[in-house]
Design a protein around this motif. Structure first.
Motif, short mmCIF file in Angstrom:
data_model
loop_
_atom_site.label_atom_id
_atom_site.label_comp_id
_atom_site.label_asym_id
_atom_site.label_seq_id
_atom_site.Cartn_x
_atom_site.Cartn_y
_atom_site.Cartn_z
N THR A 133 1.11 -1.20 0.25
CA THR A 133 0.30 0.10 -0.02
C THR A 133 1.07 1.57 -0.14
O THR A 133 1.73 1.43 1.30
CB THR A 133 -1.23 -0.23 1.27
N LEU A 134 0.85 1.96 -0.60
CA LEU A 134 1.66 3.27 -1.29
C LEU A 134 1.57 4.75 -0.22
O LEU A 134 0.27 4.63 0.29
CB LEU A 134 1.66 3.69 -2.73
N THR A 135 2.38 5.08 0.38
CA THR A 135 1.88 5.71 2.15
C THR A 135 2.79 7.60 0.78
O THR A 135 3.83 7.07 -0.38
CB THR A 135 3.11 5.76 2.65
N PRO A 136 2.71 8.84 1.58
CA PRO A 136 3.37 9.81 1.23
C PRO A 136 4.65 9.25 0.93
O PRO A 136 5.95 10.02 -0.75
CB PRO A 136 2.50 10.40 1.61
N GLN A 137 5.63 8.84 1.67
CA GLN A 137 7.11 8.59 1.34
C GLN A 137 7.89 7.70 0.55
O GLN A 137 8.90 7.64 -0.08
CB GLN A 137 7.42 8.20 3.29
N ASP A 138 6.04 6.91 0.22
CA ASP A 138 6.90 6.27 -1.43
C ASP A 138 6.89 6.88 -2.86
O ASP A 138 7.59 6.00 -3.27
CB ASP A 138 5.99 4.88 -1.32
N VAL A 139 6.41 7.99 -2.71
CA VAL A 139 6.48 8.59 -4.15
C VAL A 139 7.38 9.88 -4.23
O VAL A 139 6.84 10.37 -3.20
CB VAL A 139 4.67 8.90 -4.20
N THR A 140 7.19 10.62 -5.71
CA THR A 140 7.42 11.85 -5.01
C THR A 140 7.46 12.49 -6.93
O THR A 140 6.85 11.22 -7.44
CB THR A 140 9.51 12.29 -5.73
N LEU A 141 8.07 13.65 -6.75
CA LEU A 141 7.07 14.44 -8.30
C LEU A 141 8.05 14.65 -9.19
O LEU A 141 9.12 14.84 -8.43
CB LEU A 141 6.29 15.28 -7.92
N GLU A 142 7.83 14.03 -10.47
CA GLU A 142 9.24 15.03 -11.03
C GLU A 142 8.89 15.90 -12.25
O GLU A 142 7.16 15.34 -12.64
CB GLU A 142 10.25 13.82 -11.95
N ARG A 143 9.50 16.38 -13.31
CA ARG A 143 9.11 17.27 -14.30
C ARG A 143 9.31 16.94 -15.32
O ARG A 143 10.22 15.86 -15.25
CB ARG A 143 9.45 18.70 -13.79
#
Length: 243
Positions: A133-143
């Protein structure tokens, strides 16, 4: 006979001089005609450029458009009015635009343009196992550029967190929506609580789930008398039936 031949020569000379005059006039006018054609083409390209920037603006942070100039010599396009030839047309990458041209003989022509849109998208911050289950710490934003991203790329972190991965994923991978599913709140074989609602009544009873189900999904249930019914998941082990 001699007199007739002699009188014909001035006529030929006059005709030749007229041809020279017409050629000289056309040579003088040609640069002006070319300049007018270039101005018309520039106006059409600017209209198409502005039209596509406006259409694609909601897709991302910045939009750039390069209109492809036709190599064919086409009639001048008066008051060019761009439009999209198809409904739900993709507005990034190579895009075709129709242009209505007004004038004595109204016509439509088609122009190609390359549209580039800069966007943010979700990337895995670390390796993720299947079924996590994905948490905010598992993902990030890129351009990145929308036209170079996978078609199903996830654009917002809120659209990823709380969802379950359907496969193992590597860090740095652009996240795609088909790699995720909603978390099951009801499991097959569980005893669940069902609320039956209707006009002026509400009944709560227990049943056995015949399927897994996430929030909002329809699940088959078997009640005490053996009857099967469909209910909508409204929470952990909770379902609702509307009558």
């Amino acid at each position: 006979m001699r007199n007739r031949n002699h009188s014909a020569r001035p006529s030929l000379g006059t005709h030749f001089m007229k041809l020279l005059a017409i050629a000289a006039f056309m040579a003088l006018c040609a640069p002006w005609a070319l300049a007018e054609d270039a101005a018309t083409a520039t106006r059409l390209e600017q209209r198409v450029h502005d039209f596509l920037v406006e259409q694609a603006r909601p897709l991302g942070d910045s939009v750039s458009v390069a209109v492809q100039r036709s190599q064919a010599r086409l009639p001048a396009c008066e008051d060019p009015r761009p439009f999209l030839p198809r409904n739900n047309q993709r507005l990034y990458g190579r895009v075709a635009v129709g242009v209505h041209c007004s004038g004595d003989a109204p016509r439509t022509r088609y122009v190609q343009a390359d549209v580039s849109v800069a966007v943010e998208h979700v990337v895995l911050a670390r390796d993720i196992a299947r079924g996590a289950t994905l948490t905010p710490q598992d993902v990030t934003l890129e351009r990145g550029l929308l036209e170079k991203l996978p078609r199903h790329a996830v654009r917002h972190i809120g659209d990823a967190t709380g969802l379950v991965t359907t496969r193992a994923l590597r860090a740095g991978t652009p996240l795609q929506d088909y790699q995720l599913r909603r978390q099951d709140l009801v499991k097959r074989g569980q005893t669940v609580s069902v609320i039956a609602r209707g006009d002026g009544f509400q009944i709560r009873r227990e049943a056995r789930a015949m399927d897994n189900g996430a929030m909002g999904e329809q699940v088959r249930l078997r009640i005490a008398n053996g009857e099967l019914l469909q209910a909508r998941v409204i929470g952990p082990k909770r379902l609702s039936v509307e009558f």
